[in-house]
Design an enzyme around this catalytic site. Structure first.
Site, PDB file in Angstrom:
ATOM      1  N   GLU A 158       9.993  15.032  15.905  1.00  0.00           N
ATOM      2  CA  GLU A 158      10.272  14.986  14.467  1.00  0.00           C
ATOM      3  C   GLU A 158       9.349  15.985  13.766  1.00  0.00           C
ATOM      4  O   GLU A 158       8.126  15.873  13.840  1.00  0.00           O
ATOM      5  CB  GLU A 158      10.011  13.576  13.941  1.00  0.00           C
ATOM      6  CG  GLU A 158      10.400  13.415  12.495  1.00  0.00           C
ATOM      7  CD  GLU A 158      10.181  11.997  11.981  1.00  0.00           C
ATOM      8  OE1 GLU A 158       9.104  11.427  12.240  1.00  0.00           O
ATOM      9  OE2 GLU A 158      11.073  11.481  11.299  1.00  0.00           O
ATOM     10  N   GLU A 165      10.382   0.771  10.248  1.00  0.00           N
ATOM     11  CA  GLU A 165      11.342   1.848  10.008  1.00  0.00           C
ATOM     12  C   GLU A 165      10.590   3.132  10.302  1.00  0.00           C
ATOM     13  O   GLU A 165       9.713   3.522   9.534  1.00  0.00           O
ATOM     14  CB  GLU A 165      11.836   1.775   8.563  1.00  0.00           C
ATOM     15  CG  GLU A 165      13.153   2.490   8.371  1.00  0.00           C
ATOM     16  CD  GLU A 165      12.970   3.906   7.911  1.00  0.00           C
ATOM     17  OE1 GLU A 165      12.814   4.789   8.790  1.00  0.00           O
ATOM     18  OE2 GLU A 165      12.958   4.136   6.694  1.00  0.00           O
ATOM     19  N   CYS A 208      13.227  10.672   7.062  1.00  0.00           N
ATOM     20  CA  CYS A 208      13.257  10.138   8.424  1.00  0.00           C
ATOM     21  C   CYS A 208      14.637  10.284   9.049  1.00  0.00           C
ATOM     22  O   CYS A 208      14.760  10.431  10.254  1.00  0.00           O
ATOM     23  CB  CYS A 208      12.791   8.693   8.441  1.00  0.00           C
ATOM     24  SG  CYS A 208      13.570   7.706   7.164  1.00  0.00           S
ATOM     25  N   LYS A 212       0.845  -1.204   0.000  1.00  0.00           N
ATOM     26  CA  LYS A 212       0.000   0.000   0.000  1.00  0.00           C
ATOM     27  C   LYS A 212       0.873   1.244   0.000  1.00  0.00           C
ATOM     28  O   LYS A 212       1.620   1.493   0.950  1.00  0.00           O
ATOM     29  CB  LYS A 212      -0.894   0.039   1.241  1.00  0.00           C
ATOM     30  CG  LYS A 212      -1.875   1.229   1.187  1.00  0.00           C
ATOM     31  CD  LYS A 212      -2.531   1.503   2.503  1.00  0.00           C
ATOM     32  CE  LYS A 212      -1.841   2.568   3.312  1.00  0.00           C
ATOM     33  NZ  LYS A 212      -1.860   3.910   2.699  1.00  0.00           N
ATOM     34  N   GLY A 241       3.605   2.877  13.946  1.00  0.00           N
ATOM     35  CA  GLY A 241       4.483   1.707  14.104  1.00  0.00           C
ATOM     36  C   GLY A 241       4.241   1.010  15.432  1.00  0.00           C
ATOM     37  O   GLY A 241       4.155  -0.216  15.494  1.00  0.00           O
TER      38      GLY A 241
END
Ligand code: NDP
Length: 491
Positions: free
Chosen positions: A400, A269, A303, A195, A252
């Site tokens: 982040e 990840e 990332c 996806k 995640g």
């Protein structure tokens, strides 16, 4: 020469460095109005749809499917059938031929893919052309080479494919993340349901064309588009043996909770807040280039972006001054212009997130610098930003941002740099700038980060494993290590 040598009234250099527009043509891309889901080698109609747009111009590009749990079920069934009907037992050398073909076709159609990637995702064409596409093809070439050598890669461990891999990828490197996921999975004899992210489905859909051109057997790769609900349906499906996820730490963690005890293999990840550490003995101009590349590459939607700059106190002032001056030369604008350095922010949602975090930086007391630049009126844009006077506790030093925003902090000694750099829940990447090899090694051994770059930044290579520590996830992609998540071993 005569012009430049002239002294006197007229300056030797032109006063105005404005670049003329250099737009890449969109003609090479032939978009359909509507895309279905690619299941069992065929296009099937999706029961629900949504519109995908260009974040730079807000123009609608195509209508794509929003795959439901029933659609995911069909895709998993197609992948299971393809796995059992020959793909998993095909000799590695035969699987390799398909991967080599895919790699070559990607190279041949690189310009078409690069333009589409920039149209749908907003990244500058020079990046999709020079980074995303060459690396995506390189990943297929690299893993094609491993397909018939798995017994040598894992001697005496009898490697076998896992089965059906459910793969969920983000919007920052759509085709490249697809390559990172699909190439090792197929090399190891697995089949795939993938996806793409909701905002960037188009290169994955164009990739289905490549699969047909390469005559990959039906059902080996199935592409289902949709939002997080489609991803959740893949994770939830009993017919999936392995999940590979790249995206936010929050999702995640939710996936990890959901899969606990299910026996499904999992690699994550996730996010990062990398430290880019600059010592006073480094080549300063080179470091400035590395800092710029580290945080403004792909609008900071990376990332492993070097979003926390640690400058040694003795060079703090000249470094920041050089950095600000360099920022003035960055060209922000049309992703399809070959001169553009910083393109569009991927979505309105991401732009809101960046704005909110930047506001928190101001509120908490950091000093903001943005070079003068005129942002286009339509679309999602954010000027390259540097925060100085940042404390470790500020949100802009902790969270982040995933945008073109750099937080500058300082240190005095290597120990202090190390302690501050490691003081984060993440651990994906780091950079060290110094002329001393011994210091590089000393730092690299102690930095809790999956990748440590020395006197460079954001260098990727399919032969090199990539992945995180702590809340940046687990499992490695790339290199020999990247094969292991797609294999089981009968020991
Ligand atoms: P997400 O983690 O939501 O998205 C990553 C992928 O997972 C997308 O394909 C997404 O679909 C899908 N997804 C969303 N929810 C679920 C779910 N419950 N189960 C399974 N799959 C799911 O990231 P966002 O796009 O929302 O970005 C949010 C933040 O995450 C960013 O601001 C950034 O900080 C970070 N991020 C980190 C990335 C990295 O490479 N480490 C990449 C992208 C984001 P959909 O696209 O429809 O949401």
């Amino acid at each position: 020469m005569a012009e430049l040598d002239r002294t006197g009234a007229a300056p030797a250099v032109p006063a105005d460095w404005t670049y003329a527009p250099a737009p890449e043509s969109k003609d090479i891309v032939h978009l359909r109005d509507r895309y279905g889901l690619f299941v069992g080698g065929e296009w099937i109609e999706a029961s629900e749809t949504y519109e995908t747009i260009s974040p730079a111009s807000e123009e609608p590009l195509a209508v794509v499917g929003q795959a439901t749990a029933a659609d995911v079920d069909r895709a998993v069934a197609a992948a299971r059938t393809a796995f059992a009907d020959g793909w998993s037992s095909l000799p590695g050398s035969e699987r390799a031929k398909y991967l080599f073909r895919i790699a070559r076709i990607l190279q041949e159609r690189a310009r078409e893919f690069a333009v589409l990637e920039s149209m749908n995702g907003g990244k500058p064409i020079k990046e999709s052309r020079d980074v995303d596409l060459p690396l995506a093809a390189a990943h297929f070439f690299y893993y094609a080479g491993w397909a018939d050598k798995l017994e040598y890669a894992f001697p005496n461990r009898r490697p076998k494919p896992v089965g059906v891999a459910g793969q969920i990828i983000p919007w920052n490197f759509p085709l490249l993340m697809l390559a990172w996921k699909i190439a090792p999975a197929l090399a190891c004899g697995n089949t795939v349901v993938l996806k793409p992210a909701e905002t960037t489905p188009l290169t994955a859909l164009l990739f289905c064309d490549v699969l047909r051109q390469a005559e990959l057997p039906a059902g080996v790769v199935n592409i289902v588009t949709g939002d997080g609900r489609t991803g959740a349906a893949i994770v939830d499906h009993d017919g999936v043996d392995k999940i590979a996820f790249t995206g936010s730490t929050e999702v995640g963690k939710a996936i990890q909770r959901q899969l606990a005890g299910s026996g499904k293999k999992l690699t994550l990840e996730l996010g990062g807040k990398a430290a880019n550490i600059v010592f006073d003995d480094c080549a300063l101009d080179q470091a400035v280039e590395g800092i710029v590349n580290g945080i403004y590459f792909n609008q900071g939607h990376v990332c492993c972006a070097g979003s926390r700059l640690f400058a040694q106190e003795s060079i703090y002032e000249p470094l920041v001054e050089k950095l600000k001056r360099r920022l003035e030369t960055l060209r922000v604008g049309d992703p399809l212009d070959k001169n553009t350095d910083v393109g569009a922010i991927n979505s309105a949602m991401q732009l809101d997130k960046i704005r909110e975090l930047v506001q928190s930086g101001r509120d908490e007391g950091a000093d903001i610098y943005q070079p003068p630049c005129r942002l286009p009126e339509k679309g999602c844009w954010f000027a390259p930003t540097v925060f100085t006077n940042v404390a470790q506790s500020y949100r802009i030093a902790q969270e982040e941002i995933f945008g073109p925003v750099l937080s500058v902090l300082t240190f005095r000694t290597p120990d202090e740099a190390l302690e501050k750099a490691n003081n984060t829940p993440y651990g994906l990447s780091a950079g060290v700038w110094t002329e001393k090899g011994s210091r590089i090694l000393w730092m690299a051994q102690r930095l809790r980060a999956g990748v440590v770059w020395a006197n460079t930044y954001n260098r990727f290579d399919p032969t090199s494993p990539f992945g995180g520590y702590k809340e940046s996830g687990f499992g490695r992609e790339g290199g020999l290590h990247g094969l292991e998540p797609y294999l089981r071993f009968d020991e």
